[in-house]
Write a protein that holds these residues in place. Structure first.
Motif, mmCIF file in Angstrom:
data_model
loop_
_atom_site.group_PDB
_atom_site.id
_atom_site.type_symbol
_atom_site.label_atom_id
_atom_site.label_comp_id
_atom_site.label_asym_id
_atom_site.label_seq_id
_atom_site.Cartn_x
_atom_site.Cartn_y
_atom_site.Cartn_z
ATOM 1 N N UNK A 20 -12.454 9.845 23.077
ATOM 2 C CA UNK A 20 -11.915 11.192 22.876
ATOM 3 C C UNK A 20 -10.396 11.203 23.026
ATOM 4 N N UNK A 21 -9.881 10.542 24.049
ATOM 5 C CA UNK A 21 -8.439 10.484 24.261
ATOM 6 C C UNK A 21 -7.757 9.796 23.078
ATOM 7 N N UNK A 22 -8.317 8.696 22.633
ATOM 8 C CA UNK A 22 -7.743 7.966 21.498
ATOM 9 C C UNK A 22 -7.780 8.815 20.232
ATOM 10 N N UNK A 23 -8.840 9.592 20.068
ATOM 11 C CA UNK A 23 -8.978 10.431 18.881
ATOM 12 C C UNK A 23 -7.871 11.481 18.807
ATOM 13 N N UNK A 24 -7.631 12.189 19.897
ATOM 14 C CA UNK A 24 -6.668 13.296 19.843
ATOM 15 C C UNK A 24 -5.221 12.821 19.787
ATOM 16 N N UNK A 25 -4.947 11.566 20.205
ATOM 17 C CA UNK A 25 -3.576 11.050 20.085
ATOM 18 C C UNK A 25 -3.446 10.075 18.910
ATOM 19 N N UNK A 29 -5.775 1.812 17.179
ATOM 20 C CA UNK A 29 -6.197 0.525 17.751
ATOM 21 C C UNK A 29 -7.398 0.713 18.678
ATOM 22 N N UNK A 30 -7.343 1.697 19.547
ATOM 23 C CA UNK A 30 -8.461 1.933 20.466
ATOM 24 C C UNK A 30 -9.682 2.435 19.699
ATOM 25 N N UNK A 31 -9.482 3.323 18.744
ATOM 26 C CA UNK A 31 -10.611 3.793 17.935
ATOM 27 C C UNK A 31 -11.283 2.618 17.236
ATOM 28 N N UNK A 32 -10.485 1.711 16.704
ATOM 29 C CA UNK A 32 -11.038 0.527 16.055
ATOM 30 C C UNK A 32 -11.774 -0.372 17.020
ATOM 31 N N UNK A 33 -11.250 -0.493 18.206
ATOM 32 C CA UNK A 33 -11.898 -1.328 19.229
ATOM 33 C C UNK A 33 -13.262 -0.788 19.617
ATOM 34 N N UNK A 34 -13.397 0.536 19.685
ATOM 35 C CA UNK A 34 -14.619 1.141 20.187
ATOM 36 C C UNK A 34 -15.737 1.239 19.157
ATOM 37 N N UNK A 68 -5.339 17.015 15.346
ATOM 38 C CA UNK A 68 -6.498 16.323 15.890
ATOM 39 C C UNK A 68 -6.923 16.828 17.272
ATOM 40 N N UNK A 69 -6.096 17.660 17.899
ATOM 41 C CA UNK A 69 -6.457 18.180 19.224
ATOM 42 C C UNK A 69 -7.748 18.968 19.136
ATOM 43 N N UNK A 70 -8.573 18.784 20.140
ATOM 44 C CA UNK A 70 -9.838 19.513 20.201
ATOM 45 C C UNK A 70 -10.313 19.558 21.635
ATOM 46 N N UNK A 71 -11.244 20.446 21.889
ATOM 47 C CA UNK A 71 -11.862 20.497 23.203
ATOM 48 C C UNK A 71 -13.364 20.318 22.994
#
Length: 130
Positions: A20-25, A29-34, A68-71
């Motif tokens: 979630x943190x990687x998505x909103x910022x 790289x982190x999204x790809x890793x996960x 991309x910010x969301x809750x």
């Protein structure tokens, strides 16, 4: 089979929160890793059906970082044994008033850690949420 083992839930929750943190910022790289680097990994998005890690990575690389910010709300994480879990959540964006997003991810534990092997994202009118 043991369901909802507290230590497994905690691990997947940490991976989900990292996602979630990687998505909103827009940390590509982190999204790809996960996401599991495998041609069988898939992501059904709001406007796209992505088959394979390469297609998912390409989508992420080309996506605009704006808005991309969301809750999230009503997040549910369930585990099945020690190596399989499902994370489900609702999400809301200020840029989409009156809409509620729904996201489900299947997480599998691999030697390199927890990875998403399947994801589904959709949006409906908030008035239809029950």
């Amino acid at each position: 089979m043991e369901i909802d083992l507290p230590d497994v839930i905690a691990e997947v929750k940490a991976a989900f929160e990292r996602y979630e943190q990687a998505l909103v910022i827009n940390d590509v790289a982190v999204l790809g890793e996960l996401f599991r680097n495998d041609p069988r990994t898939l992501r059904y998005g709001i406007g796209e059906n992505l088959y394979g890690y390469e297609a998912i990575s390409g989508f992420r690389a080309a996506r605009s970082p704006v808005g991309l910010n969301r809750r999230t709300a009503k997040t549910v994480i369930s585990s099945f044994g020690r190596d399989t879990a499902v994370a489900s959540t609702l999400f809301y964006r200020d840029t989409a008033p009156g809409k509620v997003g729904r996201q489900m991810q299947t997480w599998i534990r691999f030697p390199e850690g927890w990875r998403v092997v399947a994801a589904h994202v959709s949006i409906i009118d908030e008035s239809k949420e029950t």
